[in-house]
Write a protein that holds these residues in place. Structure first.
Motif, PDB file in Angstrom:
ATOM      1  N   CYS A 194       0.752  -1.290   0.093  1.00  0.00           N
ATOM      2  CA  CYS A 194      -0.024  -0.080  -0.043  1.00  0.00           C
ATOM      3  C   CYS A 194       0.859   1.250  -0.013  1.00  0.00           C
ATOM      4  O   CYS A 194       0.369   2.182  -0.643  1.00  0.00           O
ATOM      5  N   GLN A 195       1.856   1.186   0.848  1.00  0.00           N
ATOM      6  CA  GLN A 195       2.694   2.363   0.805  1.00  0.00           C
ATOM      7  C   GLN A 195       3.583   2.361  -0.518  1.00  0.00           C
ATOM      8  O   GLN A 195       3.604   3.625  -1.240  1.00  0.00           O
ATOM      9  N   CYS A 196       3.907   1.612  -1.162  1.00  0.00           N
ATOM     10  CA  CYS A 196       4.533   1.512  -2.725  1.00  0.00           C
ATOM     11  C   CYS A 196       3.526   2.030  -3.548  1.00  0.00           C
ATOM     12  O   CYS A 196       3.740   3.139  -4.397  1.00  0.00           O
ATOM     13  N   MET A 197       2.334   1.706  -3.440  1.00  0.00           N
ATOM     14  CA  MET A 197       1.168   2.170  -4.412  1.00  0.00           C
ATOM     15  C   MET A 197       0.789   3.500  -4.150  1.00  0.00           C
ATOM     16  O   MET A 197       0.502   4.178  -5.220  1.00  0.00           O
ATOM     17  N   ALA A 198       0.753   3.961  -2.948  1.00  0.00           N
ATOM     18  CA  ALA A 198       0.473   5.544  -2.695  1.00  0.00           C
ATOM     19  C   ALA A 198       1.508   6.211  -3.447  1.00  0.00           C
ATOM     20  O   ALA A 198       1.361   7.542  -3.895  1.00  0.00           O
ATOM     21  N   THR A 199       2.814   5.648  -3.299  1.00  0.00           N
ATOM     22  CA  THR A 199       3.993   6.670  -3.899  1.00  0.00           C
ATOM     23  C   THR A 199       3.738   6.600  -5.532  1.00  0.00           C
ATOM     24  O   THR A 199       4.232   7.796  -6.131  1.00  0.00           O
ATOM     25  N   ALA A 200       3.478   5.339  -5.987  1.00  0.00           N
ATOM     26  CA  ALA A 200       3.190   5.339  -7.343  1.00  0.00           C
ATOM     27  C   ALA A 200       2.013   6.381  -7.995  1.00  0.00           C
ATOM     28  O   ALA A 200       2.083   6.488  -9.265  1.00  0.00           O
ATOM     29  N   SER A 201       1.073   6.421  -7.141  1.00  0.00           N
ATOM     30  CA  SER A 201       0.026   7.210  -7.476  1.00  0.00           C
ATOM     31  C   SER A 201       0.150   8.430  -8.116  1.00  0.00           C
ATOM     32  O   SER A 201       0.911   9.217  -7.894  1.00  0.00           O
ATOM     33  N   GLY A 202      -0.511   8.531  -9.531  1.00  0.00           N
ATOM     34  CA  GLY A 202      -0.374   9.617 -10.347  1.00  0.00           C
ATOM     35  C   GLY A 202       0.920   9.986 -11.068  1.00  0.00           C
ATOM     36  O   GLY A 202       1.200  11.058 -11.653  1.00  0.00           O
ATOM     37  N   THR A 203       1.673   8.897 -11.018  1.00  0.00           N
ATOM     38  CA  THR A 203       2.771   8.767 -11.805  1.00  0.00           C
ATOM     39  C   THR A 203       2.819   7.694 -12.902  1.00  0.00           C
ATOM     40  O   THR A 203       1.921   6.653 -13.117  1.00  0.00           O
ATOM     41  N   ASP A 204       3.777   7.435 -13.569  1.00  0.00           N
ATOM     42  CA  ASP A 204       3.853   6.377 -14.733  1.00  0.00           C
ATOM     43  C   ASP A 204       4.454   5.081 -14.099  1.00  0.00           C
ATOM     44  O   ASP A 204       4.915   4.072 -14.797  1.00  0.00           O
ATOM     45  N   ALA A 205       4.796   5.143 -12.725  1.00  0.00           N
ATOM     46  CA  ALA A 205       5.420   4.196 -11.992  1.00  0.00           C
ATOM     47  C   ALA A 205       4.520   3.074 -11.516  1.00  0.00           C
ATOM     48  O   ALA A 205       3.104   3.471 -11.612  1.00  0.00           O
ATOM     49  N   TYR A 206       5.096   1.892 -11.138  1.00  0.00           N
ATOM     50  CA  TYR A 206       4.009   1.009 -10.779  1.00  0.00           C
ATOM     51  C   TYR A 206       4.754   0.017  -9.656  1.00  0.00           C
ATOM     52  O   TYR A 206       5.995   0.300  -9.227  1.00  0.00           O
ATOM     53  N   CYS A 207       4.117  -0.664  -8.869  1.00  0.00           N
ATOM     54  CA  CYS A 207       4.941  -1.487  -7.931  1.00  0.00           C
ATOM     55  C   CYS A 207       4.848  -3.021  -8.145  1.00  0.00           C
ATOM     56  O   CYS A 207       3.815  -3.547  -8.845  1.00  0.00           O
ATOM     57  N   GLY A 208       5.932  -3.456  -8.263  1.00  0.00           N
ATOM     58  CA  GLY A 208       6.022  -4.996  -8.486  1.00  0.00           C
ATOM     59  C   GLY A 208       6.721  -5.672  -7.376  1.00  0.00           C
ATOM     60  O   GLY A 208       7.239  -4.999  -6.314  1.00  0.00           O
ATOM     61  N   ILE A 209       6.885  -7.070  -7.604  1.00  0.00           N
ATOM     62  CA  ILE A 209       7.554  -7.785  -6.764  1.00  0.00           C
ATOM     63  C   ILE A 209       9.049  -8.120  -7.136  1.00  0.00           C
ATOM     64  O   ILE A 209       9.343  -8.205  -8.395  1.00  0.00           O
ATOM     65  N   ASP A 210       9.805  -7.755  -5.991  1.00  0.00           N
ATOM     66  CA  ASP A 210      11.067  -8.161  -6.270  1.00  0.00           C
ATOM     67  C   ASP A 210      11.473  -9.693  -6.315  1.00  0.00           C
ATOM     68  O   ASP A 210      11.602 -10.124  -5.286  1.00  0.00           O
ATOM     69  N   LEU A 211      11.677 -10.176  -7.523  1.00  0.00           N
ATOM     70  CA  LEU A 211      11.734 -11.838  -7.492  1.00  0.00           C
ATOM     71  C   LEU A 211      12.841 -12.087  -6.848  1.00  0.00           C
ATOM     72  O   LEU A 211      12.879 -13.317  -6.298  1.00  0.00           O
ATOM     73  N   THR A 212      14.133 -11.890  -6.951  1.00  0.00           N
ATOM     74  CA  THR A 212      15.127 -12.168  -6.300  1.00  0.00           C
ATOM     75  C   THR A 212      14.839 -12.038  -4.819  1.00  0.00           C
ATOM     76  O   THR A 212      15.542 -13.159  -4.154  1.00  0.00           O
ATOM     77  N   TYR A 213      14.328 -11.337  -4.322  1.00  0.00           N
ATOM     78  CA  TYR A 213      14.134 -11.452  -2.751  1.00  0.00           C
ATOM     79  C   TYR A 213      13.133 -12.395  -2.318  1.00  0.00           C
ATOM     80  O   TYR A 213      13.129 -13.093  -1.506  1.00  0.00           O
ATOM     81  N   ALA A 214      11.860 -12.430  -3.250  1.00  0.00           N
ATOM     82  CA  ALA A 214      10.918 -13.508  -3.049  1.00  0.00           C
ATOM     83  C   ALA A 214      11.294 -14.732  -3.186  1.00  0.00           C
ATOM     84  O   ALA A 214      10.970 -15.445  -2.347  1.00  0.00           O
TER      85      ALA A 214
END
Length: 55
Positions: A31-51
Motif C-alpha cells: 500500500c505504501q508503494c502504491m501510494a507513492t506510485a499514484s499519479g505517476t507512470d510508476a508501478y509496484c512490482g515484486i522483487d523476484l530475487t528477494y521473493a
C-alpha cells in the motif's frame, strides 16, 4: 548480486524504466508503494530475487 534487506522490508518495489531492476524497494508495504506510485507512470512490482530467496 544478492542484497540483504531488513526483516521489516517487503518485497514490493517501485518500478520505472529509469530505476532499473528491481527498482526502489524501500517500502514497508504494498500500500505504501502504491501510494507513492499514484499519479505517476510508476508501478509496484515484486522483487523476484528477494521473493525467491525467501523460499
Amino acid at each position: 548480486m544478492y542484497v540483504l534487506r531488513p526483516a521489516w522490508q517487503d518485497a514490493h518495489c517501485l518500478q520505472r524504466s529509469y530505476l532499473g531492476y528491481p527498482g526502489n524497494c524501500q517500502f514497508s508495504s504494498f500500500c505504501q508503494c502504491m501510494a507513492t506510485a499514484s499519479g505517476t507512470d510508476a508501478y509496484c512490482g515484486i522483487d523476484l530475487t528477494y521473493a525467491l530467496a525467501r523460499r
